[in-house]
Scaffold this motif. Structure first.
Motif: not given
Length: 186
Positions: A135-158
């Motif tokens: 289930n921890l793999y969910t974090a990687y899926i989230i990592w890949e999804g936050v930029t295309p879906i929410f357009n998160v700034d790199e400084k706030d991404k982590a």
């Protein structure tokens, strides 16, 4: 969404999340449609797996216990989706993000793909409980999804990824545990 496309989406979001998030971004489905066409069928399959798994592994076939377990799995997965959506939506301004319910619905539903798949397998075959670590793999899926879906700034991404991962993964276990406490005798 047909079942073939549902399972293709599930497979793709798990195997190649970066490419699949770009496809998801192009989709015209509303967030509520994603929940109904993607999350609900997978939640229902997990509940069916819980019913079958409990019926097989419980000493003697007990319909009542199997139904209780299936209901517990269904309600906990469904509720945890909405709890996660609410928490992420509420705190989006803290990460300098515009609140958009459709994107949050889509994001949480698709990010929970691994959780649905693992829940299905571990409910059907309880002896494979150790797979829950995946289930921890969910974090990687989230990592890949936050930029295309929410357009998160790199400084706030982590920090946003850590927050979303915690909310989605831990929220699932918290809701399940709370419902288990509230359901006496199980």
């Amino acid at each position: 969404m047909s079942y073939k496309s549902l399972f293709n989406r599930l497979k793709n979001i798990i195997i190649s999340p970066s490419a699949e998030w770009k496809e998801i971004q192009k989709d015209e489905l509303t967030g509520l449609n994603v929940v109904h066409q993607f999350a609900l069928p997978l939640i229902a399959l997990s509940a069916i797996a819980a019913f079958i798994g409990t019926a097989i592994y419980l000493e003697g076939f007990n319909v009542e216990e199997s139904l209780k377990k299936a209901l517990l799995v269904f309600v906990s997965l469904f509720s945890s989706i909405y709890v996660s959506m609410g928490a992420i939506y509420f705190l989006m301004p803290k990460f300098n993000l515009t609140q958009d319910r459709n994107n949050v619905f889509r994001f949480v539903a698709y990010s929970s793909a691994v959780i649905f798949a693992i829940k299905f397998v571990t409910e059907l075959f309880p002896e494979l409980f150790f797979l829950k670590i995946l289930n921890l793999y969910t974090a990687y899926i989230i990592w890949e999804g936050v930029t295309p879906i929410f357009n998160v700034d790199e400084k706030d991404k982590a920090s946003f990824v850590v927050f979303c991962s915690f909310v989605i993964i831990a929220g699932n276990y918290a809701v399940f545990s709370l419902l288990r406490i509230l359901m006496p005798g199980f």
